[in-house]
Design an enzyme around this catalytic site. Structure first.
Site, PDB file in Angstrom:
ATOM      1  N   CYS A 334     -28.780 -10.933   2.788  1.00 63.00           N
ATOM      2  CA  CYS A 334     -27.806 -11.988   2.125  1.00 63.00           C
ATOM      3  C   CYS A 334     -28.388 -13.192   1.527  1.00 63.00           C
ATOM      4  O   CYS A 334     -27.871 -13.606   0.587  1.00 63.00           O
ATOM      5  CB  CYS A 334     -26.714 -12.525   3.272  1.00 63.00           C
ATOM      6  SG  CYS A 334     -27.361 -12.361   4.939  1.00 63.00           S
ATOM      7  N   ARG A 363     -36.269  -5.333  11.504  1.00 62.87           N
ATOM      8  CA  ARG A 363     -35.909  -6.062  12.403  1.00 62.87           C
ATOM      9  C   ARG A 363     -36.737  -5.616  13.812  1.00 62.87           C
ATOM     10  O   ARG A 363     -37.056  -4.551  13.959  1.00 62.87           O
ATOM     11  CB  ARG A 363     -34.376  -5.986  13.005  1.00 62.87           C
ATOM     12  CG  ARG A 363     -33.683  -6.457  11.819  1.00 62.87           C
ATOM     13  CD  ARG A 363     -32.341  -6.393  12.029  1.00 62.87           C
ATOM     14  NE  ARG A 363     -31.248  -6.665  10.961  1.00 62.87           N
ATOM     15  CZ  ARG A 363     -30.247  -6.625  10.901  1.00 62.87           C
ATOM     16  NH1 ARG A 363     -29.163  -6.160  11.938  1.00 62.87           N
ATOM     17  NH2 ARG A 363     -29.227  -7.098   9.811  1.00 62.87           N
ATOM     18  N   LYS A 465     -14.236 -11.769  11.973  1.00 57.42           N
ATOM     19  CA  LYS A 465     -14.768 -10.424  11.394  1.00 57.42           C
ATOM     20  C   LYS A 465     -13.912  -9.230  11.591  1.00 57.42           C
ATOM     21  O   LYS A 465     -13.188  -9.370  12.826  1.00 57.42           O
ATOM     22  CB  LYS A 465     -16.380 -10.044  11.639  1.00 57.42           C
ATOM     23  CG  LYS A 465     -16.531  -9.842  13.195  1.00 57.42           C
ATOM     24  CD  LYS A 465     -17.769  -9.475  13.472  1.00 57.42           C
ATOM     25  CE  LYS A 465     -18.246  -9.001  14.926  1.00 57.42           C
ATOM     26  NZ  LYS A 465     -19.560  -8.510  15.270  1.00 57.42           N
TER      27      LYS A 465
END
Length: 637
Positions: A334, A363, A465
């Protein structure tokens, strides 16, 4: 005195009275425990608070937790009897959704899967002995002395972390004793049907700097028939394990010499990914998305501005230093998309701006949680960020959710669970922004006639969300699509657009993924289809099998004919029997087998066999192309 309500009637109870004694006084029989203040307590637990008491009987959903917890202790006792009390050190042994596990360390020994039947047999002996399960409460010093004597150093570690004001309790059965809050059934003979299933590794307290223990899993139900049905389900799960299928189909491997959680896509996996990614790109371009590509690393300042270093650093790899600057490999795409947005002044006329990328991120995940393609350290997100005006939000969310649902349906998923996560106690942005965003999410779901559940307060601090879960062929639900509002990054990066009033305004930003990641979605697809991917996605769509060596030239000619028309076809020209070649193709989940012999050569045809539907008869080459073309165009699953 305490006041409890039982079956609508209020009673006074002396504080500290055991639940079982109270039940005897009021004539409650057959209960295994009760719910009090949202907690499950067993018959030996003292009542220490007022509230409503709800008895738990065998067969109630909560009774499984009590029974399964006792089985974890029975397994721990069995391990000590088999391997020796002083060499078996116990970690924790909680219940799970379907059973129980215990984390253990056995000095000088590694428990193997083949040892599980032996452990099960010892557990059955302990159950037959029908030991009473007794609760005892200790002060802190007594508890420490007891577990020092038992040489249970992991239990001592737990005791040292218990709040000094909390009650410390132990449970005993025969000569076995364990630190535990409960609840438990009254005796070892009162458990249900069980089966030990597998062994995994687990760091003590989830900390990789601490010892790796062995976690032994079991499942348990009151009814033997229910247990057997569940075991059949597990067998089906095992058959569909994407890790096994991925190796058999030569699609991907994970090589520990490269690194855990890092996927190597083999040539067949590469072809599959190309087909999947080409389809993804085409569908996005049709809907006005713009494709972008971003670097794999970025300066520390970027991640500082985005908030990742403050809120997400534990999931990021350590920095690299170059020319006295720190760089981090990206955990998310992002911030780069924000930078692309900010590369020039934006007008309201350009919005909504839809930036899409198949962006690989990294990650840090503990080795104990890595699982094939489902949990990895490097993966490719099917990422998109939509920047829009507040007035465009409702239309954007509806269009985005509809796109996600249509994409998932293309892959054969028709059953969805939708969750809307709303404003948590700590949040950024205004209440007005949150209300507008949450309403947009609800309206979109309702407009598509999708049922949904509200996850009250479950949103991230930066926005609400939608999560979409898909149901697979054997009834499991998988998290895939997410549509996430973000009030954080537009503020942190000072994102703006010029409105019709010629003034600067703050846009809304929406994160969106449909597959979640290419890796995980592939794992789900492989398990959903048990390796037999839809024709349009299969790395090898058909295999031509010549009946004998003299038919190889014809088989090769047919293969070239189909390849020129963009079908993925192989020829099996090995010196093997026809039946063996067919069996190999079936094991490798090739959708169509094309057999050619004398008859086919003479008539310039091919005998077509479907992995799913069996013998489809004879087709001319042109008929076969027409048939295959329709399968691809219609995305038949």
């Amino acid at each position: 005195m305490l006041r409890v309500v039982l079956n609508g009637k209020e009673y006074e109870v002396e504080e500290g009275k055991k639940l079982g004694d109270f039940f005897k006084e009021v004539g409650i029989e057959g209960a295994l425990g009760a719910k009090l203040g949202g907690k499950i307590i067993d018959l030996q637990t003292p009542i220490r608070e007022s509230g409503e008491l709800v008895p738990i009987y065998k067969g109630d959903p909560e009774s499984l937790e009590i029974m399964r917890h006792s089985l974890s202790h029975i397994m721990a006792q069995a391990l000590k009897e088999i391997y020796g009390k002083e060499v078996v050190h116990l970690g924790v042994g909680p219940t799970t959704e379907e059973g129980f596990y215990y984390d253990v360390e056995v000095e000088g020994t590694r428990i193997r899967e083949e040892d599980l039947p032996k452990i099960e047999q010892k557990m059955k002996e302990i159950i037959e002995r029908n030991y009473p399960i007794l609760r005892r409460e200790l002060d802190r010093d007594s508890a420490i002395r007891l577990f020092e004597q038992l040489k249970e150093h992991y239990k001592l570690d737990i005791i040292k972390r218990i709040d000094p004001h909390d009650v410390i309790s132990v449970y005993e059965q025969g000569d076995f004793i364990d630190l535990c809050r409960g609840p438990h059934v009254p005796s070892t003979g009162m458990v249900g049907a069980f089966k030990l299933t597998h062994i995994a590794g687990a760091y003590w307290q989830g900390d990789p700097s601490k010892p790796m223990l062995q976690r032994i899993y079991g499942i348990a139900y009151w009814d033997t028939k229910e247990l057997e049905e569940r075991l059949k389900f597990y067998e089906e799960v095992k058959k569909r394990d994407h890790r096994k299928l991925g190796a058999e189909l030569e699609m991907f491997i994970i090589d520990e010499d490269i690194g855990g959680g890092l996927v190597l896509w083999l040539p067949k996996g590469g072809i599959y990914r190309k087909v999947l990614e080409d389809f993804w790109k085409e569908e996005h371009l049709k809907r006005g998305y713009q494709l972008v590509y971003t670097p794999h690393v970025g300066k520390a300042k970027l991640w500082q501005t985005s908030g990742h270093l403050e809120y997400y650093r534990q999931n990021m790899y350590p920095p690299m230093e170059m020319e006295q600057e720190e760089y981090f490999v990206k955990p998310m795409n992002c911030p780069f998309h924000v930078a692309i947005y900010k590369s020039k002044v934006r007008s309201y006329k350009e919005l909504p701006l839809k930036l899409a990328e198949l962006g690989t991120v990294y990650r840090y995940e503990l080795s104990g949680v890595l699982h094939g393609l489902m949990r990895v350290r490097g993966f490719t997100q099917d990422d998109a960020h939509i920047i829009c005006t507040p007035e465009q939000v409702e239309d954007v969310i509806l269009e985005t959710l509809d796109f996600a649902v249509q994409m998932l349906k293309t892959f054969g998923f028709e059953d969805f669970k939708v969750y809307i996560s709303t404003r948590p106690p700590l949040y950024i942005g205004s209440e007005e922004q949150w209300e507008k965003a949450e309403n947009a999410l609800k309206k979109a779901v309702e407009a598509l006639n999708l049922s949904y559940e509200i996850d009250e307060g479950g949103g991230a601090f930066y926005g609400p969300k939608i999560d979409v879960k898909i149901k697979d062929a054997i009834g499991r639900f998988w998290q895939c699509s997410t549509i996430q509002f973000d009030f954080n990054l537009p503020e942190r990066f000072d994102m703006e657009y010029v409105g019709p009033d010629n003034k600067r305004h703050r846009p809304y930003m929406i994160h969106r993924a449909i597959f979640g990641s290419i890796e995980r979605f592939t794992g789900v697809l492989l398990e959903h289809y048990a390796g037999l991917l839809p024709f349009w996605l299969a790395p090898v769509q058909a295999r031509v099998i010549p009946v004998s060596e003299k038919h190889i030239p014809y088989a090769t000619e047919l293969k070239n004919f189909l390849t020129e028309r963009h079908f993925r076809v192989e020829v099996d020209d090995r010196k093997e029997r026809l039946s063996a070649k067919i069996r190999t193709a079936e094991l490798q989940k090739v959708p169509y087998i094309l057999v050619v012999g004398d008859r086919e050569v003479e008539s310039k045809t091919v005998s077509v066999r479907s992995k799913k539907e069996g013998d489809l008869g004879t087709k001319t080459w042109e008929e076969l192309v027409e048939f295959f073309t329709e399968l691809v165009q219609k995305k038949v699953c």
